[in-house]
Design an enzyme around this catalytic site. Sequence first.
Site, short mmCIF file in Angstrom:
data_model
loop_
_atom_site.label_atom_id
_atom_site.label_comp_id
_atom_site.label_asym_id
_atom_site.label_seq_id
_atom_site.Cartn_x
_atom_site.Cartn_y
_atom_site.Cartn_z
N LYS A 15 0.86 -1.19 0.00
CA LYS A 15 0.00 0.00 0.00
C LYS A 15 0.89 1.24 0.00
O LYS A 15 1.77 1.37 0.85
CB LYS A 15 -0.90 0.02 1.23
CG LYS A 15 -1.80 1.25 1.29
CD LYS A 15 -2.85 1.11 2.37
CE LYS A 15 -2.42 1.62 3.74
NZ LYS A 15 -2.29 3.07 3.84
N ASP A 57 -3.37 4.34 -2.01
CA ASP A 57 -4.32 4.79 -0.98
C ASP A 57 -4.31 6.32 -0.92
O ASP A 57 -3.72 6.91 -0.03
CB ASP A 57 -3.87 4.17 0.36
CG ASP A 57 -4.75 4.56 1.53
OD1 ASP A 57 -5.89 5.01 1.31
OD2 ASP A 57 -4.27 4.42 2.68
N LYS A 97 -7.32 8.21 -1.31
CA LYS A 97 -8.61 8.64 -0.73
C LYS A 97 -9.17 9.91 -1.39
O LYS A 97 -9.36 10.94 -0.72
CB LYS A 97 -8.47 8.88 0.78
CG LYS A 97 -8.02 7.66 1.58
CD LYS A 97 -8.09 7.94 3.07
CE LYS A 97 -7.69 6.78 3.94
NZ LYS A 97 -6.24 6.46 3.93
N ASP A 101 -13.72 14.92 -4.10
CA ASP A 101 -13.86 16.25 -4.72
C ASP A 101 -15.13 16.20 -5.56
O ASP A 101 -15.90 15.23 -5.47
CB ASP A 101 -12.60 16.55 -5.57
CG ASP A 101 -12.34 18.05 -5.70
OD1 ASP A 101 -13.31 18.81 -5.90
OD2 ASP A 101 -11.17 18.45 -5.60
N THR A 160 -11.49 5.54 10.88
CA THR A 160 -11.54 5.03 12.27
C THR A 160 -11.13 6.11 13.27
O THR A 160 -11.35 5.97 14.47
CB THR A 160 -10.64 3.79 12.44
OG1 THR A 160 -9.41 4.03 11.78
CG2 THR A 160 -11.28 2.56 11.87
N ARG A 216 2.91 -1.38 10.84
CA ARG A 216 3.99 -1.49 11.82
C ARG A 216 4.31 -2.89 12.34
O ARG A 216 5.49 -3.17 12.60
CB ARG A 216 3.71 -0.52 12.97
CG ARG A 216 3.93 0.93 12.55
CD ARG A 216 3.22 1.91 13.44
NE ARG A 216 1.77 1.81 13.30
CZ ARG A 216 0.91 2.55 13.99
NH1 ARG A 216 1.35 3.43 14.86
NH2 ARG A 216 -0.39 2.41 13.79
O1 C5P Z 1 0.87 0.37 11.18
P1 C5P Z 1 -0.55 -0.09 11.04
O2 C5P Z 1 -0.71 -1.58 10.88
O3 C5P Z 1 -1.46 0.48 12.11
O4 C5P Z 1 -0.99 0.55 9.64
C1 C5P Z 1 -2.30 0.49 9.15
C2 C5P Z 1 -2.39 1.21 7.85
O5 C5P Z 1 -3.77 1.27 7.46
C3 C5P Z 1 -1.91 2.66 7.89
O6 C5P Z 1 -1.38 2.98 6.60
C4 C5P Z 1 -3.17 3.44 8.15
O7 C5P Z 1 -3.11 4.76 7.65
C5 C5P Z 1 -4.20 2.62 7.38
N1 C5P Z 1 -5.59 2.76 7.83
C6 C5P Z 1 -5.99 2.49 9.13
N2 C5P Z 1 -7.30 2.64 9.50
C7 C5P Z 1 -8.20 3.04 8.59
C8 C5P Z 1 -7.82 3.32 7.28
C9 C5P Z 1 -6.48 3.16 6.93
O8 C5P Z 1 -5.18 2.10 9.96
N3 C5P Z 1 -9.47 3.13 8.94
#
Ligand code: C5P
Length: 232
Positions: A32, A59, A61, A64, A119, A211
């Site tokens: 992503k 990604d 998003k 507009d 979220t 992460r």
């Molecule tokens: O590091 P982590 O596993 O928390 O990363 C989750 C990824 O998914 C990040 O790029 C975050 O921006 C994205 N994301 C999220 N929750 C959402 C939409 C996207 O954590 N509702």
Amino acid sequence: MGKDVIIACDFSSREATLSFLDKFQGKKPFVKIGMELYFAEGPDIVREIKARGHKIFLDLKLHDIPNTVKKAMAVLSNLDVDICNLHAAGTVNMMEQALEGLTRADGTRPLLIAVTQLTSTDQESLERDLMIHAPMDEVVMHYAQNAKRAGLDGIVCSPLEAGKVHDICGRDFLTVTPGVRFADGDVGDQKRVMTPAAAKAIGSDYIVVGRPITGAADPVAAYGRCVAEFCD
Ligand code: C5P
């Protein structure tokens, strides 16, 4: 496309991203690319990662007026990514126009999925800032139905919502779910999390993992563990 693990490459530079991806000598993971990396490096980073053999979820998003999103999607379509996204809040018309813009002359196109409510938005900010007074889960399901009505392929949602989205929108409507953590791992700032195995059991189609893989001592092993729990 079947079930897969998508690694969130939340890096700020080409160098950091490529040195991370260089670790993967076997299967090339689905990745992503988000706003941070895209705005730092531009479309060339997308072309470069694609040329290395990775599938890409871009990604960005989009949100507009329908005509602007349609034209922007036509440009993104030329990058030959596998998944693009937009905000369902942009209306059904915006989503329909986006789909049209994304569709190439030969009829092919990347998958298009919608963000329902971020979220980071909770019930209080939904009401206070956005003046939306319905319960959050009703809003999410309504936006998912709008995305389906517009002809989109699925939505981004919490793995906790994936089962209900499939009940309402059908098994073929894709659920792409971040918020994934290993049972023995650090949750960090994610509030509602699920393990890869639980996300599989509830019916997520793709998990987005950042992460727990990018910050692991051995990212290749962490990725392998995700794949083993979620895909096998
Ligand atoms: O590091 P982590 O596993 O928390 O990363 C989750 C990824 O998914 C990040 O790029 C975050 O921006 C994205 N994301 C999220 N929750 C959402 C939409 C996207 O954590 N509702």
